[in-house]
Design a protein around this motif. Structure first.
Motif, PDB file in Angstrom:
ATOM      1  N   THR A 115      56.243 -59.176  57.841  1.00  0.00           N
ATOM      2  CA  THR A 115      56.922 -59.520  59.090  1.00  0.00           C
ATOM      3  C   THR A 115      57.659 -58.340  59.705  1.00  0.00           C
ATOM      4  O   THR A 115      58.214 -58.463  60.790  1.00  0.00           O
ATOM      5  N   GLU A 116      57.682 -57.212  58.994  1.00  0.00           N
ATOM      6  CA  GLU A 116      58.360 -56.028  59.512  1.00  0.00           C
ATOM      7  C   GLU A 116      57.433 -54.821  59.411  1.00  0.00           C
ATOM      8  O   GLU A 116      56.704 -54.665  58.427  1.00  0.00           O
ATOM      9  N   PHE A 117      57.509 -53.966  60.443  1.00  0.00           N
ATOM     10  CA  PHE A 117      56.591 -52.832  60.523  1.00  0.00           C
ATOM     11  C   PHE A 117      57.322 -51.624  61.093  1.00  0.00           C
ATOM     12  O   PHE A 117      58.370 -51.746  61.722  1.00  0.00           O
ATOM     13  N   VAL A 118      56.722 -50.467  60.887  1.00  0.00           N
ATOM     14  CA  VAL A 118      57.192 -49.250  61.544  1.00  0.00           C
ATOM     15  C   VAL A 118      55.990 -48.569  62.188  1.00  0.00           C
ATOM     16  O   VAL A 118      54.965 -48.361  61.544  1.00  0.00           O
ATOM     17  N   LYS A 119      56.129 -48.263  63.471  1.00  0.00           N
ATOM     18  CA  LYS A 119      55.139 -47.420  64.157  1.00  0.00           C
ATOM     19  C   LYS A 119      55.593 -45.988  63.924  1.00  0.00           C
ATOM     20  O   LYS A 119      56.628 -45.560  64.427  1.00  0.00           O
ATOM     21  N   LEU A 120      54.814 -45.253  63.142  1.00  0.00           N
ATOM     22  CA  LEU A 120      55.250 -43.966  62.605  1.00  0.00           C
ATOM     23  C   LEU A 120      54.417 -42.810  63.157  1.00  0.00           C
ATOM     24  O   LEU A 120      53.188 -42.875  63.172  1.00  0.00           O
ATOM     25  N   THR A 121      55.080 -41.761  63.601  1.00  0.00           N
ATOM     26  CA  THR A 121      54.388 -40.564  64.058  1.00  0.00           C
ATOM     27  C   THR A 121      53.862 -39.792  62.856  1.00  0.00           C
ATOM     28  O   THR A 121      54.637 -39.408  61.971  1.00  0.00           O
ATOM     29  N   ILE A 122      52.539 -39.578  62.806  1.00  0.00           N
ATOM     30  CA  ILE A 122      51.933 -38.949  61.624  1.00  0.00           C
ATOM     31  C   ILE A 122      51.162 -37.670  61.936  1.00  0.00           C
ATOM     32  O   ILE A 122      50.892 -36.876  61.043  1.00  0.00           O
ATOM     33  N   GLU A 123      50.779 -37.474  63.211  1.00  0.00           N
ATOM     34  CA  GLU A 123      50.001 -36.281  63.558  1.00  0.00           C
ATOM     35  C   GLU A 123      50.309 -35.852  64.982  1.00  0.00           C
ATOM     36  O   GLU A 123      50.888 -36.609  65.772  1.00  0.00           O
ATOM     37  N   GLU A 124      49.885 -34.646  65.296  1.00  0.00           N
ATOM     38  CA  GLU A 124      49.985 -34.138  66.662  1.00  0.00           C
ATOM     39  C   GLU A 124      48.620 -33.595  67.063  1.00  0.00           C
ATOM     40  O   GLU A 124      47.910 -33.026  66.237  1.00  0.00           O
ATOM     41  N   PHE A 125      48.234 -33.827  68.329  1.00  0.00           N
ATOM     42  CA  PHE A 125      46.954 -33.285  68.777  1.00  0.00           C
ATOM     43  C   PHE A 125      47.172 -32.086  69.691  1.00  0.00           C
ATOM     44  O   PHE A 125      48.142 -32.010  70.444  1.00  0.00           O
ATOM     45  N   TYR A 126      46.261 -31.125  69.573  1.00  0.00           N
ATOM     46  CA  TYR A 126      46.304 -29.899  70.361  1.00  0.00           C
ATOM     47  C   TYR A 126      45.018 -29.776  71.168  1.00  0.00           C
ATOM     48  O   TYR A 126      43.973 -30.316  70.797  1.00  0.00           O
ATOM     49  N   ARG A 127      45.113 -29.040  72.269  1.00  0.00           N
ATOM     50  CA  ARG A 127      43.929 -28.756  73.060  1.00  0.00           C
ATOM     51  C   ARG A 127      42.997 -27.840  72.262  1.00  0.00           C
ATOM     52  O   ARG A 127      43.439 -27.183  71.314  1.00  0.00           O
ATOM     53  N   ILE A 128      41.746 -27.769  72.631  1.00  0.00           N
ATOM     54  CA  ILE A 128      40.809 -26.920  71.891  1.00  0.00           C
ATOM     55  C   ILE A 128      41.160 -25.432  72.039  1.00  0.00           C
ATOM     56  O   ILE A 128      40.693 -24.595  71.273  1.00  0.00           O
ATOM     57  N   THR A 129      42.034 -25.125  73.003  1.00  0.00           N
ATOM     58  CA  THR A 129      42.510 -23.746  73.165  1.00  0.00           C
ATOM     59  C   THR A 129      43.645 -23.425  72.195  1.00  0.00           C
ATOM     60  O   THR A 129      44.063 -22.268  72.102  1.00  0.00           O
ATOM     61  N   GLY A 130      44.163 -24.452  71.497  1.00  0.00           N
ATOM     62  CA  GLY A 130      45.301 -24.277  70.592  1.00  0.00           C
ATOM     63  C   GLY A 130      46.629 -24.580  71.250  1.00  0.00           C
ATOM     64  O   GLY A 130      47.666 -24.644  70.585  1.00  0.00           O
ATOM     65  N   LYS A 131      46.616 -24.767  72.566  1.00  0.00           N
ATOM     66  CA  LYS A 131      47.852 -25.109  73.280  1.00  0.00           C
ATOM     67  C   LYS A 131      48.122 -26.604  73.153  1.00  0.00           C
ATOM     68  O   LYS A 131      47.260 -27.374  72.728  1.00  0.00           O
ATOM     69  N   SER A 132      49.340 -26.998  73.522  1.00  0.00           N
ATOM     70  CA  SER A 132      49.729 -28.408  73.423  1.00  0.00           C
ATOM     71  C   SER A 132      50.387 -28.850  74.720  1.00  0.00           C
ATOM     72  O   SER A 132      51.063 -28.061  75.391  1.00  0.00           O
ATOM     73  N   ASN A 133      50.190 -30.124  75.073  1.00  0.00           N
ATOM     74  CA  ASN A 133      50.887 -30.682  76.228  1.00  0.00           C
ATOM     75  C   ASN A 133      52.200 -31.354  75.828  1.00  0.00           C
ATOM     76  O   ASN A 133      52.888 -31.944  76.666  1.00  0.00           O
ATOM     77  N   GLN A 134      52.583 -31.243  74.534  1.00  0.00           N
ATOM     78  CA  GLN A 134      53.802 -31.871  74.049  1.00  0.00           C
ATOM     79  C   GLN A 134      55.028 -31.374  74.834  1.00  0.00           C
ATOM     80  O   GLN A 134      55.271 -30.176  74.921  1.00  0.00           O
ATOM     81  N   THR A 135      55.759 -32.269  75.402  1.00  0.00           N
ATOM     82  CA  THR A 135      56.975 -32.089  76.229  1.00  0.00           C
ATOM     83  C   THR A 135      56.707 -31.444  77.597  1.00  0.00           C
ATOM     84  O   THR A 135      57.440 -31.723  78.546  1.00  0.00           O
ATOM     85  N   ILE A 136      55.684 -30.596  77.712  1.00  0.00           N
ATOM     86  CA  ILE A 136      55.479 -29.903  78.995  1.00  0.00           C
ATOM     87  C   ILE A 136      54.485 -30.626  79.895  1.00  0.00           C
ATOM     88  O   ILE A 136      54.426 -30.370  81.100  1.00  0.00           O
ATOM     89  N   GLY A 137      53.691 -31.535  79.317  1.00  0.00           N
ATOM     90  CA  GLY A 137      52.708 -32.258  80.105  1.00  0.00           C
ATOM     91  C   GLY A 137      51.530 -31.384  80.503  1.00  0.00           C
ATOM     92  O   GLY A 137      51.433 -30.217  80.126  1.00  0.00           O
ATOM     93  N   ILE A 138      50.630 -31.973  81.276  1.00  0.00           N
ATOM     94  CA  ILE A 138      49.456 -31.261  81.786  1.00  0.00           C
ATOM     95  C   ILE A 138      49.738 -30.855  83.232  1.00  0.00           C
ATOM     96  O   ILE A 138      50.142 -31.689  84.050  1.00  0.00           O
TER      97      ILE A 138
END
Length: 673
Positions: free
Chosen positions: A491-514
């Protein structure tokens, strides 16, 4: 037992559940799971204590208008000790917080009632001020009473000011109007106490949420009901009572549409425009005027509330009751759909993707298959280009994002995944060949997040599409839903952050967006929530990219982008939107001048604001010269479906008001030169 794990790439849904367990038992399990599995877990120390303490109080009393400075000073002794309580599994401090909170809610109710019984003056020499930021806590209950009186007076004067633009008429009838408005505003303020009230379990759930959010904004505590509501948001088929609802200008919940074949439909009583007055579930009755919208949304979206009794009001004023039962039905608002956009001799396909839904919860279909199906329909009509719209798409399934990306490229890597052990995996398009290889434009905005960004990243990196709109949300993390126990029916759950995805260039849109290839101004752009707004958001970084991938080449692409930028810069509506955004940002972010609590001043302020909203409404509803038609397949099977015809009318109206779509058509035409 089958392990319950759900892969999701979606925006957070801020909901609060109930737990029958000892709060420390739940908290210990949450912390253990986070420390063992979170992508970037943090130490349980003083930093956690301060952050959780501050976030918890903000969640309880967002604008610092329930608790007093005196009560906060008494609770401050816990500010640096929460980490110690977690380690020692001692949650007695929650009882002290709960007592202080319930006392503040009771005081609110009794204070409003006391003010109502006292003589009430309808003007004052004092002023009131509003701000986006919370004001400091007031000293004590006496100061709170003064504050409540000022707020009530302002809302009474505001209510009268909104009746008419004719100030002389309002002044002439002021004494009569004040009685009606006073009763209405006092009822509204009294109703608020119902939405403030929390059971001990609901209260504890708010603390669990504050604890989870310290690790990142998307790690969440879920009850069974919360999980159901969350997954229904990324499913194309959901349990529903059969009513599509909205809130009108008077904050009333109104039925917009009744879904054919639903429980609401078969009552043969409910009509469009009927108002929902009360909802009764088991022995609990919720007066809509007093209930929190969060509770109402939960009743409508969660699988827990399968049967309920509704008290409704016709436009004539007649009241009636209906007993409704949810059934699984297609959620047309959360399903992919397509249209043909015509301009001169060209036909351009348009596909709207509301979310990256999959077969979660009650889902019977998934977004990648549905998009491909719509592409085939559009290709039957010989389209010369395609617009994919993921504006306001908060995300969904990871697998679906990968599959959809593969539909637009021949083969190759689509993203890089990174886990807590820094183990990296390159995700690849599993199928050779593409479903569509023609000119492509992708629309994004500040609400395009997570899976939407995953897909858009690849389209931009491969040079597969021209991306237009406003910068996206900036979420590049992936979550799983874990049960907190290994019972047969957790009856109880946690939605847990387990990974991060990166663009194929190695860059990330994390916090900065596209960053779109062409920026197109959007109303309220500066007020859209962004990942960077969250203090605990994961930081942006760069990793080594994929060494080999074959980008698409279109010699007309750069020219099309430059032409588009020039058109947008010269466009009168784009200029108006940008100018309005400056006014809106100043209004929301700046320090507003105090308003003297006297009718003339409030009337002037209200009408100044109303004038701005009228301008915004007119611009947001402006129809652009876009010819919209259904594709040939849809015309045939929707011919005798009145519900879908009505739904189409609204969708086409919204599409014609979508300024970025107009520019997307121009870009497609340039790419086809």
């Amino acid at each position: 037992m089958k392990k319950i794990v759900f892969l999701v790439l979606a925006l957070p849904l801020f909901v609060f559940g109930q737990s029958d367990k000892n709060p420390c038992e739940t908290l210990t399990r949450i912390n253990l799971l986070i420390q063992e599995q979170h992508y970037k877990s943090k130490a349980v120390d003083d930093s956690l204590s301060v952050s959780v303490y501050d976030a918890f109080l903000k969640e309880l009393d967002d604008d610092n208008r329930l608790l007093t400075e005196l009560e906060i000073n008494q609770l401050k002794k816990h500010r640096f000790k929460i980490d110690d309580y977690v380690k020692s599994e001692n949650c007695d401090f929650l009882n002290e917080f709960y007592k202080a909170y319930t006392t503040s809610v009771e005081r609110y109710s009794s204070t409003i009632e006391a003010i109502k019984k006292e003589p009430f003056a309808f003007q004052s020499s004092e002023s009131i001020q509003f701000s986006k930021k919370a004001f400091p806590y007031v000293k004590d209950g006496t100061e709170l009473k003064k504050l409540y009186k000022k707020r009530i007076l302002f809302h009474i004067l505001k209510d009268i000011s909104e009746i008419s633009k004719n100030k002389d008429s309002l002044v002439a009838n002021f004494d009569k109007l004040t009685k009606t408005s006073k009763d209405k505003i006092f009822e509204t303020f009294a109703c608020k106490s119902a939405s403030f009230q929390l059971t001990q379990q609901e209260f504890n759930s708010k603390f669990f949420a504050a604890f989870c959010h310290y690790f990142d904004p998307h790690t969440e505590y879920f009850s069974e009901s919360d999980k159901s509501s969350f997954l229904s948001a990324v499913s194309a088929d959901n349990l529903t009572f059969g009513m599509l609802i909205s809130i009108n200008d008077k904050d009333e919940i109104i039925v917009d549409q009744v879904i054919p074949g639903s429980s609401a439909y078969f009552t043969e009583k409910i009509d469009e425009g009927d108002q929902i007055i009360k909802i009764k579930y088991l022995n609990e009755e919720y007066n809509i005027a007093c209930a929190s919208m969060q509770k109402v949304e939960t009743i409508f979206s969660s699988g827990e509330y399968k049967n309920a009794e509704f008290t409704m009001r016709k436009k004539s004023g007649a009241l009636y009751n209906v007993q409704l039962t949810k059934k699984v039905m297609k959620d047309y608002d959360n399903n992919v759909y397509s249209y043909i956009l015509k301009q001169e001799n060209s036909k351009i396909g348009y596909i709207r993707i509301p979310s990256f839904y999959a077969k979660f919860e009650n889902g019977k279909t998934n977004v990648s298959d549905d998009v491909i199906r719509e592409i085939y329909k559009l290709q039957e009509d010989k389209i010369s280009g395609l617009i994919i719209d993921v504006q306001n798409n908060g995300g969904g399934s990871m697998d679906e994002a990968v599959k959809l990306t593969g539909a637009f490229i021949d083969a190759g890597p689509v993203a890089i995944m990174n886990n807590r052990k820094k183990q990296r995996q390159t995700l690849k398009d599993p199928n050779r060949g593409s479903v569509y290889s023609g000119p492509l434009v992708v629309l994004i905005n500040g609400f395009s997040a997570s899976a939407s960004e995953f897909y858009t990243n690849a389209m931009q990196d491969y040079g597969r599409a021209v991306v237009i709109g406003t910068p996206s949300f900036g979420k590049a993390s992936m979550q799983r839903i874990y049960p907190l126990s290994f019972e047969d029916n957790p009856t109880e759950f946690v939605k847990l952050t387990i990974e991060e995805f990166y663009r194929i260039t190695g860059k990330s849109n994390q916090t900065i967006g596209i960053t779109p290839d062409v920026k197109i101004p959007l109303l309220f752009e500066g007020q859209m929530p962004r990942e960077t707004d969250y203090k605990t958001a994961l930081k942006n970084d760069v990793i080594e990219g994929v060494s080999r991938f074959t980008a698409f080449s279109n010699p007309l692409k750069n020219t099309a982008i430059e032409n588009s930028k020039k058109r947008v810069e010269a466009n009168a509506d784009a200029k108006v939107i940008s100018d309005l955004n400056e006014v809106i940002d100043k209004l929301y972010d700046g320090s507003l001048a105090p308003i003297l609590l006297e009718f003339n001043n409030v009337f002037t302020d209200v009408n100044k604001m109303n004038s701005l909203w009228v301008t915004i409404k007119e611009l947001s509803e402006k129809q652009y010269p876009i010819t919209v038609e259904r594709n040939s397949v849809d015309i045939e099977y929707q011919e005798f479906d009145d519900y879908l015809k009505s739904s189409n009318t609204e969708k086409i109206k919204a599409l014609k008001s979508n300024f970025p779509v107009l520019e997307a058509i121009n870009i497609i035409n340039d790419l086809n030169q």
